[in-house]
Design an enzyme around this catalytic site. Sequence first.
Site, PDB file in Angstrom:
ATOM      1  N   THR A 179       0.815  -1.222   0.000  1.00 13.79           N
ATOM      2  CA  THR A 179       0.000   0.000   0.000  1.00 13.79           C
ATOM      3  C   THR A 179       0.845   1.268   0.000  1.00 13.79           C
ATOM      4  O   THR A 179       0.295   2.370  -0.142  1.00 13.79           O
ATOM      5  CB  THR A 179      -0.921   0.039   1.229  1.00 13.79           C
ATOM      6  OG1 THR A 179      -0.122  -0.021   2.419  1.00 13.79           O
ATOM      7  CG2 THR A 179      -1.918  -1.104   1.209  1.00 13.79           C
ATOM      8  N   LYS A 180       2.167   1.143   0.152  1.00 15.88           N
ATOM      9  CA  LYS A 180       3.012   2.330   0.266  1.00 15.88           C
ATOM     10  C   LYS A 180       3.258   2.977  -1.101  1.00 15.88           C
ATOM     11  O   LYS A 180       2.751   2.537  -2.121  1.00 15.88           O
ATOM     12  CB  LYS A 180       4.331   1.959   0.958  1.00 15.88           C
ATOM     13  CG  LYS A 180       4.167   1.465   2.390  1.00 15.88           C
ATOM     14  CD  LYS A 180       3.491   2.495   3.265  1.00 15.88           C
ATOM     15  CE  LYS A 180       3.660   2.228   4.763  1.00 15.88           C
ATOM     16  NZ  LYS A 180       3.104   0.969   5.231  1.00 15.88           N
ATOM     17  N   ASN A 181       4.076   4.025  -1.107  1.00 13.27           N
ATOM     18  CA  ASN A 181       4.244   4.836  -2.317  1.00 13.27           C
ATOM     19  C   ASN A 181       5.013   4.113  -3.427  1.00 13.27           C
ATOM     20  O   ASN A 181       4.960   4.532  -4.584  1.00 13.27           O
ATOM     21  CB  ASN A 181       4.916   6.152  -1.974  1.00 13.27           C
ATOM     22  CG  ASN A 181       4.025   7.022  -1.092  1.00 13.27           C
ATOM     23  OD1 ASN A 181       2.862   6.698  -0.868  1.00 13.27           O
ATOM     24  ND2 ASN A 181       4.558   8.110  -0.598  1.00 13.27           N
TER      25      ASN A 181
END
Length: 373
Positions: A179-181
Amino acid sequence: MLPYGRQSVSEEDIEAVTAILRGDWLTTGPTVDAFEQALSDLVGGHRAVSCTSGTAALHIAYAAAGVGAGDEVVTTPMTFVATASGASLLGAKVVFADVEEDTALLDPAAVDALVTDRTKVVAAVDYAGHPADYAVLQPIADRVGALTLADAAHSIGGSAGGRPVGDLADLTTLSFFPTKNLTTAEGGAVVAKDAAIAQRAHEFHFVGLMRDADRFRIKDEGPWHQEVHEFGLNYRLTDLQCAFGLSQLRRLAGFKQRRAEITARYNAALADVDGLRLPVRREGVDPAWHLYPVRILEDRRREVFEKMRASGIGVQVNYIPVYWHPVYADLGYRRGMCPNAEAFYAEELSLPLFPDLTDDQVDQVVETLIGIL
């Protein structure tokens, strides 16, 4: 269910990973070095040590900083538990400082009131992708001989005062969870400005193994020799994951731009909605928005959460104050310590935000939320 976050995987990402499977190195190979160099280039030229998760990165960073029994680490409660637990595992006392009322970022004034000569690290979190105020935190840490640490799990690609995330604190930790960048499936990294600390981080994540002949204490072995001088763990990231990460890094600017576009669309659509507070942005900061955290007023957060989920919108709450977790309650931490953080938690709701979210889906989230409110 529309998720609140998810990975964006391209055919180029898949090809990068399959190329490793056809090659000679699956782990501890040249692609790890290439990924770490690319990260270094992104964060101001400081050494980057890749690892298996953002949680591992925090453990490594605290160990590399020399955190141990008798030390204190001042940090925020508005974060995932690993920001604190990495220090606790090493025997340090965690001291929770309150957050700013509007940003939910670590409040420098609260930190200033809590640091002592026992403070080893001041650890801030770039909540939602907005860097904390390291320009103010750094002199506070310097005054007591402590290091600053940026938990930048949310903020890779962002900047403040014209300096990139990774160049804002003495140590920076990154997360590459889906879910991170950007993602490596699971993964993380430690960035250190000090070369000696960076080397300690590397050795800690490499089971403590050291191959520098000038430092050997056993002098009569052959060229195969390696030594362990301090305990470490196997936190190494694989070439498979680093190939994925290298491919993702090439798309990071596009990810950041799309996240900013979605944030702007939410801002415009929700600006005048009653019963709602929107996230703020400090002057001079260019966030890499990871979350879109609204505040649901009038004690309606749980109602809104449940109705959004029932409508197929995968909202989330980030985060329960760390010291509310039973593991910290059992150590004597009590509710009420950080009123701003607790008030923020009582109202916070994260709306879906990820690069592949379409404008129509953003509008669906907005219409559903307004309808419930």
